[in-house]
Design a protein around this motif. Structure first.
Motif, short mmCIF file in Angstrom:
data_model
loop_
_atom_site.label_atom_id
_atom_site.label_comp_id
_atom_site.label_asym_id
_atom_site.label_seq_id
_atom_site.Cartn_x
_atom_site.Cartn_y
_atom_site.Cartn_z
N ASP A 1 4.40 9.83 -5.91
CA ASP A 1 3.83 9.58 -4.58
C ASP A 1 4.18 8.19 -4.07
OD1 ASP A 1 2.50 10.40 -2.30
OD2 ASP A 1 0.55 9.65 -2.99
N CYS A 2 5.40 7.81 -4.34
CA CYS A 2 5.91 6.50 -3.92
C CYS A 2 7.42 6.63 -3.72
CB CYS A 2 5.58 5.47 -5.00
SG CYS A 2 5.94 3.79 -4.52
N PRO A 3 7.85 7.32 -2.66
CA PRO A 3 9.27 7.66 -2.50
C PRO A 3 10.21 6.46 -2.47
CG PRO A 3 7.98 8.48 -0.63
CD PRO A 3 7.03 7.86 -1.59
N THR A 4 9.78 5.35 -1.91
CA THR A 4 10.69 4.20 -1.85
C THR A 4 11.00 3.67 -3.24
OG1 THR A 4 8.83 2.70 -1.47
CG2 THR A 4 10.04 3.48 0.48
N VAL A 5 10.00 3.61 -4.11
CA VAL A 5 10.21 3.13 -5.47
C VAL A 5 10.96 4.19 -6.29
CG1 VAL A 5 9.06 2.43 -7.62
CG2 VAL A 5 8.29 1.52 -5.42
N GLU A 6 10.68 5.46 -6.07
CA GLU A 6 11.40 6.52 -6.77
C GLU A 6 12.91 6.41 -6.49
OE1 GLU A 6 9.60 10.13 -5.34
OE2 GLU A 6 7.61 9.42 -5.92
N GLN A 7 13.27 6.30 -5.24
CA GLN A 7 14.69 6.19 -4.88
C GLN A 7 15.28 4.87 -5.34
OE1 GLN A 7 16.74 8.57 -3.46
NE2 GLN A 7 14.99 9.83 -4.02
N GLY B 1 0.79 -1.22 0.00
CA GLY B 1 0.00 0.00 0.00
C GLY B 1 0.82 1.28 0.00
N ARG B 2 2.12 1.17 -0.26
CA ARG B 2 2.98 2.36 -0.25
C ARG B 2 3.11 3.00 -1.62
NH1 ARG B 2 5.40 -0.92 3.78
NH2 ARG B 2 6.70 -2.03 2.30
#
Length: 150
Positions: free
Chosen positions: A108-114, A71-72
């Motif tokens: 709106d998904c910082p973990t996947v962006e990084q 859900g992140r």
């Protein structure tokens, strides 16, 4: 978790490849470098020339799958074959082919962006075919993660 990933990335990044994937907040202990931000409009940037199709290991998409299922990250799209998530990135490269900055477009998904920025930084240098330029140049690229399942 991101800090651990970036620390691991610094340990395994190819020599000469910058590992800064997003602007860091300045601190007294860290000197500030003048690395420009990407332009607002990425549509005019040249496409990052990758010589061969980058093969991403199955566990790369599995990480993204895990973030979506937790859900992140709500930007994944369900298809007949499974799921897909595409992320755009801007890359500032030196004339020698080193990446000075990789900036993912916010989804709106910082973990996947990084994570995607880190995967790009880990791309072998010989896979990128940069034009002969005399200055640092911004490029654009996209990364698509896919996985099967419900």
């Amino acid at each position: 978790m991101i800090a651990a990933f970036l620390l691991l990335l610094q340990a395994v990044a190819p020599p000469g490849v910058a590992t800064q994937v997003a602007p860091a907040a300045p601190s007294a202990a860290m000197p500030t470098a003048s690395v420009p931000l990407p332009p607002q409009d990425w549509s005019g940037l040249p496409i990052l020339p990758i010589r061969r199709s980058a093969t991403i290991q199955a566990n790369t998409s599995m990480y993204v799958h895990g973030e979506v299922m937790a859900g992140r990250c709500a930007k994944a799209v369900r298809t007949a074959q499974g799921w897909t998530l595409t992320l755009d990135l801007a890359v500032l490269a030196t004339p020698q082919g080193r990446f000075r900055r990789v900036t993912p477009r916010a989804i709106d998904c910082p973990t996947v962006e990084q994570y995607a920025a880190g995967v790009l930084v880990g791309t072998p240098r010989d896979a990128i075919d940069l034009d002969d330029t005399q200055t640092d140049t911004w490029y654009r690229t996209s990364m698509t993660f896919t996985w099967a399942g419900s």
